[in-house]
Design an enzyme around this catalytic site. Structure first.
Site, short mmCIF file in Angstrom:
data_model
loop_
_atom_site.label_atom_id
_atom_site.label_comp_id
_atom_site.label_asym_id
_atom_site.label_seq_id
_atom_site.Cartn_x
_atom_site.Cartn_y
_atom_site.Cartn_z
N ARG A 144 -3.28 -10.22 -4.71
CA ARG A 144 -3.88 -9.94 -6.02
C ARG A 144 -3.90 -11.18 -6.89
NH1 ARG A 144 -1.05 -3.92 -6.51
NH2 ARG A 144 -2.38 -2.97 -4.89
N LYS A 182 -4.52 2.62 4.65
CA LYS A 182 -4.13 1.55 3.73
C LYS A 182 -3.14 2.14 2.73
CE LYS A 182 -6.03 -1.73 0.34
NZ LYS A 182 -7.27 -2.20 -0.31
N SER A 205 -0.37 -10.23 2.60
CA SER A 205 0.15 -11.42 1.93
C SER A 205 1.65 -11.36 1.70
CB SER A 205 -0.57 -11.61 0.59
OG SER A 205 -0.41 -10.46 -0.24
N LYS A 260 -2.89 -1.05 7.23
CA LYS A 260 -2.51 -2.09 6.29
C LYS A 260 -1.50 -1.52 5.29
CE LYS A 260 -4.55 -5.02 2.66
NZ LYS A 260 -5.79 -5.37 1.93
N CYS A 273 -12.70 -4.07 -6.49
CA CYS A 273 -11.58 -4.46 -7.36
C CYS A 273 -11.69 -5.89 -7.86
CB CYS A 273 -10.25 -4.21 -6.67
SG CYS A 273 -10.00 -5.15 -5.15
N ARG A 313 -2.81 2.02 -8.03
CA ARG A 313 -3.77 2.56 -7.05
C ARG A 313 -3.15 3.67 -6.19
NH1 ARG A 313 -5.45 -3.63 -6.00
NH2 ARG A 313 -6.97 -3.80 -7.69
N CYS A 366 -10.69 -0.01 -7.63
CA CYS A 366 -11.52 -0.14 -6.42
C CYS A 366 -12.77 0.73 -6.45
CB CYS A 366 -10.68 0.19 -5.19
SG CYS A 366 -9.24 -0.88 -5.00
N CYS A 387 -15.14 -4.06 -1.32
CA CYS A 387 -14.39 -3.37 -2.37
C CYS A 387 -14.94 -3.85 -3.71
CB CYS A 387 -12.90 -3.64 -2.26
SG CYS A 387 -11.88 -2.48 -3.20
#
Length: 390
Positions: free
Chosen positions: A270, A260, A340, A313, A185, A282, A193, A183
């Site tokens: 992040r 995603k 996360s 995800k 980002c 996003r 991204c 990616c």
């Protein structure tokens, strides 16, 4: 009705009026005999037998197949009920690699997780590999001043954190399966991204070309699997074609973040990767949380474009999508990323005494497997390596 009451009720009902009258006449004539007593006892015995059968029927309330408890009465028998049981080979450990070679910094919002420089990676991984770690996924975290730009040019820097770590891990741990997240980002000055248009929107064509170049660079550096997470339309096809052109398609696994979803569960990631967008969000290229049909279309598209593995995800909030992915890609492995935010929530609940950390980690992960995943990207991987031993 209790069992004893049932026996009494049946005994009374089985002693018909005529039989009772006959018994009274015999007793009045003094002709009661042992045989009469035996007959009465026989009736009671038959009543008890009938009562036992009736009581069993009442408890079953239907077909005998409703009796399930015996099938999982033993701990081992309970594990046999799972279609998929968590094993060490299913797990992928996320690693955040910085361009500060000696860094080892705790990520406050991600319990027990660190950003590490290349010099700290081998000492960290050695004991985990001895315990059975089979795979890692790499995320680059450039921290040097001025390294980020509008095109994310540092993403495929041969001396950058990801490509340097790929070469190191291939040398030090030849059996370790290395996945590289792809990616822009983390490397763009704007935190999005891909490459942007003048109006701030994503330029899909230029982004796909750039993402696919980065993917090929990672594959040529030696990673076993490339995993584009950018969600630009058509990037799987572009990467597959360039892998074929480079002559390495036969030895490179292409794992697509096909489904995603956008949402609030990526906050700690992040923080770790330094990839918060400098403006906007996003939502125009990651999937909307309610978009099940859209996710199915994205999965179908990426399979048709040459993906070898499909990823969903986040994981726990999207078990239906994992199930859909397994149905659509029935002959393919399905991966799920327990992100996360999911990891942090489980830790927060355990810290508050809501539940036991280990128990909840297993329950959440077993739910992901039950939905259809056979690969789990999880921050719990180091813990599972210990827990699965015991």
């Amino acid at each position: 009705m209790s069992f004893s009451s049932l026996v009494q009720d049946i005994s009374f009902r089985d002693t018909t009026p005529s039989a009772a009258s006959e018994q009274r006449r015999q007793m009045a004539r003094g002709t009661s005999s042992a045989s009469t007593v035996d007959d009465h006892r026989s009736q009671v015995s038959r009543a008890r037998s009938y009562a036992s059968t009736s009581a069993t029927s009442v408890s079953i309330s239907g077909d005998i197949a409703s009796q399930l408890h015996g099938g999982y009465s033993h701990p081992l028998a309970r594990t046999w009920q799972a279609e998929r049981q968590l094993t060490k080979s299913m797990l992928i450990l996320p690693l955040f690699i910085t361009d500060n070679d000696d860094e080892e910094t705790l990520i406050p919002s991600l319990p027990g997780q660190y950003r590490r420089g290349i010099n700290k990676i081998v000492p960290f991984l050695e004991p985990l590999i001895r315990k059975g770690l089979r795979s890692v996924i790499l995320f680059g975290v450039p921290l040097a001043a001025g390294v980020k730009d509008a095109l994310g040019t540092a993403a495929d820097d041969p001396q950058g954190p990801v490509m340097s770590t790929i070469r190191l891990l291939r040398q030090r741990f030849p059996q370790l399966f290395i996945v590289a997240d792809v990616c822009l980002c983390e490397y763009t000055s704007h935190g999005h991204c891909g490459i942007l248009r003048d109006d701030g929107g994503l330029n899909n064509e230029l982004s796909v070309d750039r993402i696919s170049d980065v993917a090929i660079a990672y594959a040529q550096a030696g990673c076993h699997c490339i995993a584009p997470s950018d969600m630009n339309d058509g990037r799987i096809r572009a990467i597959k074609l360039k892998l074929i052109e480079a002559g390495i398609a036969h030895k490179t696994v292409l794992m697509s973040y096909a489904a995603k979803f956008s949402g609030c569960l990526y906050g700690p990631f992040r923080d770790a990767a330094g990839s918060v967008p400098s403006f906007g969000d996003r939502k125009c290229y990651q999937l909307p949380p309610g978009g099940r049909g859209l996710a199915r279309r994205a999965i179908e598209r990426d399979i048709s474009e040459g993906a070898d593995i499909i990823m969903v995800k986040p994981a726990s909030q999207y078990l239906d999508i994992i199930s859909d992915a397994k149905e659509i890609g029935r002959n393919m492995p399905v991966a799920a990323y327990q992100v996360s935010g999911e990891f942090a929530m489980i830790h927060a609940g355990a810290k508050a005494g809501v539940f036991d950390l280990k128990t909840m980690a297993f329950e959440a992960t077993e739910g992901i497997l039950r939905a259809g995943a056979t690969i789990v990207v999880s921050y719990f991987t180091p813990d599972f390596l210990d827990w699965l031993e015991s």
